[in-house]
Design an enzyme around this catalytic site. Structure first.
Site, mmCIF file in Angstrom:
data_model
loop_
_atom_site.group_PDB
_atom_site.id
_atom_site.type_symbol
_atom_site.label_atom_id
_atom_site.label_comp_id
_atom_site.label_asym_id
_atom_site.label_seq_id
_atom_site.Cartn_x
_atom_site.Cartn_y
_atom_site.Cartn_z
ATOM 1 N N CYS A 166 -0.772 93.779 16.849
ATOM 2 C CA CYS A 166 -1.463 94.582 18.222
ATOM 3 C C CYS A 166 -1.712 93.294 18.762
ATOM 4 O O CYS A 166 -2.447 91.982 18.878
ATOM 5 C CB CYS A 166 -2.974 95.255 17.453
ATOM 6 S SG CYS A 166 -3.346 95.812 18.811
ATOM 7 N N CYS A 168 3.337 95.815 24.187
ATOM 8 C CA CYS A 168 1.746 96.770 23.016
ATOM 9 C C CYS A 168 3.191 96.932 22.057
ATOM 10 O O CYS A 168 4.075 97.802 21.752
ATOM 11 C CB CYS A 168 1.629 97.588 23.303
ATOM 12 S SG CYS A 168 0.631 99.198 22.558
HETATM 13 N N1 DGL Z 1 -0.875 98.871 19.888
HETATM 14 C C1 DGL Z 1 -1.369 98.000 20.485
HETATM 15 C C2 DGL Z 1 -1.247 96.927 21.130
HETATM 16 O O1 DGL Z 1 -0.116 96.342 20.730
HETATM 17 C C3 DGL Z 1 -2.896 98.787 21.063
HETATM 18 C C4 DGL Z 1 -2.417 99.797 22.245
HETATM 19 C C5 DGL Z 1 -3.942 100.810 22.142
HETATM 20 O O2 DGL Z 1 -4.533 101.523 21.125
HETATM 21 O O3 DGL Z 1 -4.187 101.259 23.079
HETATM 22 O O4 DGL Z 1 -1.534 96.094 22.005
#
Ligand code: DGL
Length: 264
Positions: free
Chosen positions: A75, A185
């Site tokens: 993430c 993301c």
């Molecule tokens: N999957 C996450 C990222 O790579 C975050 C998405 C979220 O929870 O806003 O930033």
């Protein structure tokens, strides 16, 4: 048990990190994996820095309590806010993901590059220092995509709602000389085919798509080798899913893992 037979722990605010896990399973099928999705608190991208920090440490703790040999922060938002704290806290390797701006800016004939990421990722110092390190940041167009991870978390990766959202974000830049787009993301990896299609229409030509997940998986493999932590069993490993969300989150996570590719 010898460390190399322990599972690798992956975490994300929700389903996004499964895009990284799926690629890791393809590259290292004999490893055992545990994935923790904080679906009950997703999305993170619009939360305060303090909140994201506290939630991320909690996710790390859940996985550490399971006994893992490596922690993967799948993430970008968690990485940007808490990777240092996690590395200080634990004495196993902590691998993280960040927006792939370097390959996008240094590709042959690279011109302007769009970065789609959460508002939290884009506003953090860590991202600013990545931009300073890589250089050419005058060619970057940052698009904070507030709410997009939340739409993706619903599980329909081709919905009209998402298509409209992406189109509205890209249209203001249709007269710019865009050569690439960074998927900043891990949730957005699931809508890469849609982003490709919409960007080709908006810009009138195909652009390069850059996703940090592939580099992250290579890095996982490299570090496991360097530390003699690769699981040398010849059998397919296991994947255990954990979530702070309800049964629907777990069902969706299973469905995503069962589908053959990101575009399924
Ligand atoms: N999957 C996450 C990222 O790579 C975050 C998405 C979220 O929870 O806003 O930033």
């Amino acid at each position: 048990m010898e460390s190399k037979y322990l599972p690798i722990g992956f975490m994300d605010s929700g389903i996004g990190g499964l895009s990284v896990l799926r690629e890791a399973v393809l590259e290292m099928p004999c490893e055992n994996y545990i994935f923790y999705g904080d679906n009950g608190n997703a999305p993170y991208g619009e939360k305060s820095e303090d909140e994201i920090f506290a939630l991320t440490l909690k996710c790390g703790e859940h996985l550490m309590n399971e006994g893992i040999k490596m922690l993967v922060i799948a993430c970008n938002t968690m990485t940007t806010i808490a990777v240092h704290a996690l590395r200080d806290r634990y004495n196993i390797p902590v691998i993280s993901i960040e927006p792939a701006i370097k390959p996008a800016l240094t590709a042959p004939e690279s011109r302007k590059v769009i970065v789609m990421a959460t508002p939290a990722t884009i506003s953090q110092n860590r991202y600013l220092s990545l931009k300073n390190r890589v250089g050419h940041s005058e060619r970057l167009i940052d698009i904070p995509c507030s709410g997009l991870a939340g739409l993706i978390e619903k599980g329909n990766f081709t919905s009209d709602e998402i298509a409209e959202y992406v189109e509205n974000k890209l249209v203001p830049f249709r007269n710019e000389d865009i050569s690439g787009l960074v998927i900043g993301c891990t949730h957005y990896s699931f809508i890469t085919p849609l982003i490709k299609k919409i960007s080709a229409r908006v810009f009138g030509h195909e652009i390069g798509i850059y996703d940090g997940l592939y580099g992250t998986v290579k890095q996982i493999n490299r570090v496991l080798q360097e530390r003699s932590l690769l699981n040398d069993s010849r059998e397919h490993g296991t994947i255990r899913l954990m979530s702070s969300g309800d049964d629907r989150s777990l069902d969706l996570m299973k469905k995503i893992l069962d589908s053959k590719s990101i575009s399924d």
